[in-house]
Design a protein around this motif. Structure first.
Motif, PDB file in Angstrom:
ATOM      1  N   LEU A   1     -13.694  10.935 -13.265  1.00 59.61           N
ATOM      2  CA  LEU A   1     -15.240  10.685 -12.701  1.00 59.61           C
ATOM      3  C   LEU A   1     -16.527  11.319 -13.145  1.00 59.61           C
ATOM      4  CD1 LEU A   1     -14.472   9.716  -8.628  1.00 59.61           C
ATOM      5  CD2 LEU A   1     -14.337   8.330 -10.933  1.00 59.61           C
ATOM      6  N   PRO A   2     -17.166  10.897 -12.833  1.00 58.69           N
ATOM      7  CA  PRO A   2     -19.175  11.669 -13.466  1.00 58.69           C
ATOM      8  C   PRO A   2     -18.977  12.536 -12.702  1.00 58.69           C
ATOM      9  CG  PRO A   2     -19.044   9.160 -13.007  1.00 58.69           C
ATOM     10  CD  PRO A   2     -18.045   9.412 -13.206  1.00 58.69           C
ATOM     11  N   ASN A   3     -19.014  13.078 -11.422  1.00 62.16           N
ATOM     12  CA  ASN A   3     -18.797  14.451 -11.199  1.00 62.16           C
ATOM     13  C   ASN A   3     -17.811  14.638 -10.367  1.00 62.16           C
ATOM     14  OD1 ASN A   3     -21.988  13.717 -11.683  1.00 62.16           O
ATOM     15  ND2 ASN A   3     -22.269  12.842  -9.985  1.00 62.16           N
ATOM     16  N   ASN A   4     -16.790  14.428 -10.450  1.00 61.45           N
ATOM     17  CA  ASN A   4     -15.497  14.773 -10.183  1.00 61.45           C
ATOM     18  C   ASN A   4     -14.415  14.244 -10.390  1.00 61.45           C
ATOM     19  OD1 ASN A   4     -17.336  15.159  -7.775  1.00 61.45           O
ATOM     20  ND2 ASN A   4     -17.539  12.949  -7.228  1.00 61.45           N
ATOM     21  N   PHE A   5     -12.682  15.031 -10.145  1.00 66.44           N
ATOM     22  CA  PHE A   5     -11.918  14.767 -10.243  1.00 66.44           C
ATOM     23  C   PHE A   5     -10.981  14.167  -9.608  1.00 66.44           C
ATOM     24  CE2 PHE A   5     -13.807  17.593 -14.004  1.00 66.44           C
ATOM     25  CZ  PHE A   5     -13.347  17.368 -14.774  1.00 66.44           C
ATOM     26  N   VAL A   6     -10.223  13.442  -9.411  1.00 67.87           N
ATOM     27  CA  VAL A   6      -9.733  12.942  -8.193  1.00 67.87           C
ATOM     28  C   VAL A   6      -8.119  12.991  -8.379  1.00 67.87           C
ATOM     29  CG1 VAL A   6      -8.987  10.439  -7.580  1.00 67.87           C
ATOM     30  CG2 VAL A   6     -11.393  11.599  -7.845  1.00 67.87           C
ATOM     31  N   TRP A   7      -7.182  13.367  -7.820  1.00 75.78           N
ATOM     32  CA  TRP A   7      -5.618  13.121  -7.853  1.00 75.78           C
ATOM     33  C   TRP A   7      -5.011  12.669  -7.188  1.00 75.78           C
ATOM     34  CZ3 TRP A   7      -9.282  18.322  -8.839  1.00 75.78           C
ATOM     35  CH2 TRP A   7      -8.900  18.276 -10.239  1.00 75.78           C
ATOM     36  N   LEU A   8      -4.528  11.521  -7.653  1.00 78.03           N
ATOM     37  CA  LEU A   8      -3.591  11.083  -6.319  1.00 78.03           C
ATOM     38  C   LEU A   8      -1.924  11.049  -6.657  1.00 78.03           C
ATOM     39  CD1 LEU A   8      -4.869   7.553  -8.466  1.00 78.03           C
ATOM     40  CD2 LEU A   8      -6.068   8.690  -6.065  1.00 78.03           C
ATOM     41  N   ARG A   9      -1.885  11.226  -6.036  1.00 78.91           N
ATOM     42  CA  ARG A   9      -0.403  12.494  -5.144  1.00 78.91           C
ATOM     43  C   ARG A   9       0.551  11.240  -4.663  1.00 78.91           C
ATOM     44  NH1 ARG A   9      -0.750  18.347  -5.919  1.00 78.91           N
ATOM     45  NH2 ARG A   9      -3.130  18.797  -5.680  1.00 78.91           N
ATOM     46  N   PHE A  10       1.798  10.690  -5.597  1.00 80.33           N
ATOM     47  CA  PHE A  10       2.590  10.038  -4.854  1.00 80.33           C
ATOM     48  C   PHE A  10       3.921  10.493  -4.436  1.00 80.33           C
ATOM     49  CE2 PHE A  10       0.048   7.944  -7.908  1.00 80.33           C
ATOM     50  CZ  PHE A  10      -0.633   6.813  -7.041  1.00 80.33           C
ATOM     51  N   ASP A  11       4.879  10.226  -3.249  1.00 79.19           N
ATOM     52  CA  ASP A  11       5.414  10.532  -2.749  1.00 79.19           C
ATOM     53  C   ASP A  11       6.305  10.089  -2.515  1.00 79.19           C
ATOM     54  OD1 ASP A  11       8.113  12.280  -2.229  1.00 79.19           O
ATOM     55  OD2 ASP A  11       6.471  14.202  -0.997  1.00 79.19           O
ATOM     56  N   LYS A  12       7.411   9.966  -1.552  1.00 83.68           N
ATOM     57  CA  LYS A  12       8.519   9.624  -0.590  1.00 83.68           C
ATOM     58  C   LYS A  12       8.330   9.903   1.195  1.00 83.68           C
ATOM     59  CE  LYS A  12      10.864   6.257  -3.225  1.00 83.68           C
ATOM     60  NZ  LYS A  12      11.870   5.315  -3.191  1.00 83.68           N
ATOM     61  N   PHE A  13       8.384   9.148   1.541  1.00 80.95           N
ATOM     62  CA  PHE A  13       8.145   9.784   3.056  1.00 80.95           C
ATOM     63  C   PHE A  13       8.846   9.338   4.059  1.00 80.95           C
ATOM     64  CE2 PHE A  13       6.640  10.188   7.832  1.00 80.95           C
ATOM     65  CZ  PHE A  13       7.154  11.660   8.350  1.00 80.95           C
ATOM     66  N   LEU A  14      10.248   9.812   4.782  1.00 82.11           N
ATOM     67  CA  LEU A  14      10.673   8.812   5.203  1.00 82.11           C
ATOM     68  C   LEU A  14      11.425   7.428   4.612  1.00 82.11           C
ATOM     69  CD1 LEU A  14      10.190   8.847   8.571  1.00 82.11           C
ATOM     70  CD2 LEU A  14      11.289  10.210   7.881  1.00 82.11           C
ATOM     71  N   GLY A  15      11.451   7.605   3.169  1.00 85.06           N
ATOM     72  CA  GLY A  15      12.179   6.362   2.248  1.00 85.06           C
ATOM     73  C   GLY A  15      11.273   5.214   2.226  1.00 85.06           C
ATOM     74  N   ALA A  16       9.301   5.707   2.476  1.00 85.33           N
ATOM     75  CA  ALA A  16       8.354   4.790   2.267  1.00 85.33           C
ATOM     76  C   ALA A  16       7.217   5.126   0.725  1.00 85.33           C
ATOM     77  CB  ALA A  16       7.883   4.327   2.976  1.00 85.33           C
TER      78      ALA A  16
ATOM     79  N   VAL B   1      -3.057   2.535  -8.303  1.00 78.52           N
ATOM     80  CA  VAL B   1      -2.443   3.372  -7.637  1.00 78.52           C
ATOM     81  C   VAL B   1      -0.591   2.059  -7.236  1.00 78.52           C
ATOM     82  CG1 VAL B   1      -2.857   3.772  -5.303  1.00 78.52           C
ATOM     83  CG2 VAL B   1      -4.184   3.888  -6.137  1.00 78.52           C
ATOM     84  N   GLU B   2      -1.098   1.286  -7.385  1.00 77.62           N
ATOM     85  CA  GLU B   2       0.099   0.543  -7.220  1.00 77.62           C
ATOM     86  C   GLU B   2       1.367   0.919  -7.471  1.00 77.62           C
ATOM     87  OE1 GLU B   2       0.850  -4.194  -6.102  1.00 77.62           O
ATOM     88  OE2 GLU B   2      -0.203  -3.776  -8.660  1.00 77.62           O
ATOM     89  N   ASP B   3       1.492   1.012  -9.222  1.00 80.62           N
ATOM     90  CA  ASP B   3       2.339   1.703 -10.151  1.00 80.62           C
ATOM     91  C   ASP B   3       2.138   3.146  -9.692  1.00 80.62           C
ATOM     92  OD1 ASP B   3       3.411   1.557 -12.411  1.00 80.62           O
ATOM     93  OD2 ASP B   3       2.145   3.420 -13.327  1.00 80.62           O
ATOM     94  N   GLY B   4       1.680   4.378  -9.329  1.00 83.54           N
ATOM     95  CA  GLY B   4       2.240   5.343  -9.054  1.00 83.54           C
ATOM     96  C   GLY B   4       3.276   4.887  -7.536  1.00 83.54           C
ATOM     97  N   LEU B   5       2.685   4.018  -7.112  1.00 87.88           N
ATOM     98  CA  LEU B   5       3.619   3.584  -5.187  1.00 87.88           C
ATOM     99  C   LEU B   5       5.076   3.286  -6.105  1.00 87.88           C
ATOM    100  CD1 LEU B   5       0.872   2.617  -3.240  1.00 87.88           C
ATOM    101  CD2 LEU B   5       2.353   5.022  -2.805  1.00 87.88           C
ATOM    102  N   LYS B   6       5.023   2.192  -7.072  1.00 89.86           N
ATOM    103  CA  LYS B   6       6.460   2.251  -7.231  1.00 89.86           C
ATOM    104  C   LYS B   6       7.214   3.084  -7.981  1.00 89.86           C
ATOM    105  CE  LYS B   6       4.565  -2.686  -8.185  1.00 89.86           C
ATOM    106  NZ  LYS B   6       4.854  -4.162  -9.359  1.00 89.86           N
ATOM    107  N   THR B   7       6.657   3.643  -8.908  1.00 90.21           N
ATOM    108  CA  THR B   7       7.190   4.548 -10.055  1.00 90.21           C
ATOM    109  C   THR B   7       7.852   6.242  -9.445  1.00 90.21           C
ATOM    110  OG1 THR B   7       5.564   5.141 -10.985  1.00 90.21           O
ATOM    111  CG2 THR B   7       6.587   4.259 -12.202  1.00 90.21           C
ATOM    112  N   ILE B   8       6.489   6.742  -8.333  1.00 91.65           N
ATOM    113  CA  ILE B   8       6.302   7.945  -8.378  1.00 91.65           C
ATOM    114  C   ILE B   8       6.521   9.006  -8.994  1.00 91.65           C
ATOM    115  CG2 ILE B   8       7.237   9.586  -6.108  1.00 91.65           C
ATOM    116  CD1 ILE B   8       6.505   7.037  -4.834  1.00 91.65           C
ATOM    117  N   PRO B   9       5.492   9.137  -9.619  1.00 89.65           N
ATOM    118  CA  PRO B   9       5.314  10.186 -10.816  1.00 89.65           C
ATOM    119  C   PRO B   9       5.497  12.067 -10.105  1.00 89.65           C
ATOM    120  CG  PRO B   9       3.632   9.158 -10.496  1.00 89.65           C
ATOM    121  CD  PRO B   9       4.195   8.653  -9.725  1.00 89.65           C
TER     122      PRO B   9
END
Length: 152
Positions: A102-117, A86-94
């Motif tokens: 996960l054993p029973n699920n798939f999780v997606w982490l979406r990174f973006d910028k909103f108002l420059g943050a 998560v920390e790397d994604g917040l820095k690089t914004i892939p």
């Protein structure tokens, strides 16, 4: 006859109470939560034993506070590895969401910028396809992500 009926009734009632067992519930410890002042809870992470649970507000409802959750076991420092991702994604914004299995699920982490943050969304599904995403969290800002993971 009355004594036999009374004895049978007492025996049956005693046996019915003997079927009850008290179950000890493990207390869960709150690691952190993401919540804006006065707003409903956006997300929280709790730990119960070796199991971490991430619970977030489903963004498909604007007026209803419906929450979804997924859990994972902390094997070989999984929780800290997740925070590092998560920390790397917040820095690089892939550009593409980061998919975690996960054993029973798939999780997606979406990174973006909103108002420059930098901001993040969590979504998950029981299928590997991005088109089958069922639940999506509201946008969580970087400072709230740090609070969510108990880092500040």
């Amino acid at each position: 006859m009355k004594k036999i009926t009374l004895l049978a009734l007492l025996l049956v009632s005693t046996l019915s109470f003997a079927q009850l067992k008290k179950v000890e519930v493990a207390k869960s410890e709150q690691i952190g939560k993401a919540q804006q002042f006065g707003a409903p809870l956006e997300a929280e992470i709790t730990k119960s034993g070796n199991i971490y649970t991430i619970r977030f507000r489903d963004s498909q409802f604007k007026t209803i506070n419906e929450y979804r959750e997924f859990s994972f076991e902390d094997v070989e420092n999984t929780f800290n590895d997740l925070y590092a991702i998560v920390e790397d994604g917040l820095k690089t914004i892939p550009e593409e969401p980061v998919m975690l299995e996960l054993p029973n699920n798939f999780v997606w982490l979406r990174f973006d910028k909103f108002l420059g943050a930098p901001v993040m969304n969590i979504s998950f599904s029981t299928s590997k396809s991005k088109d089958s995403i069922i639940f999506i969290s509201n946008t969580i800002a970087k400072k709230h992500v740090e609070k969510l993971f108990g880092k500040k």
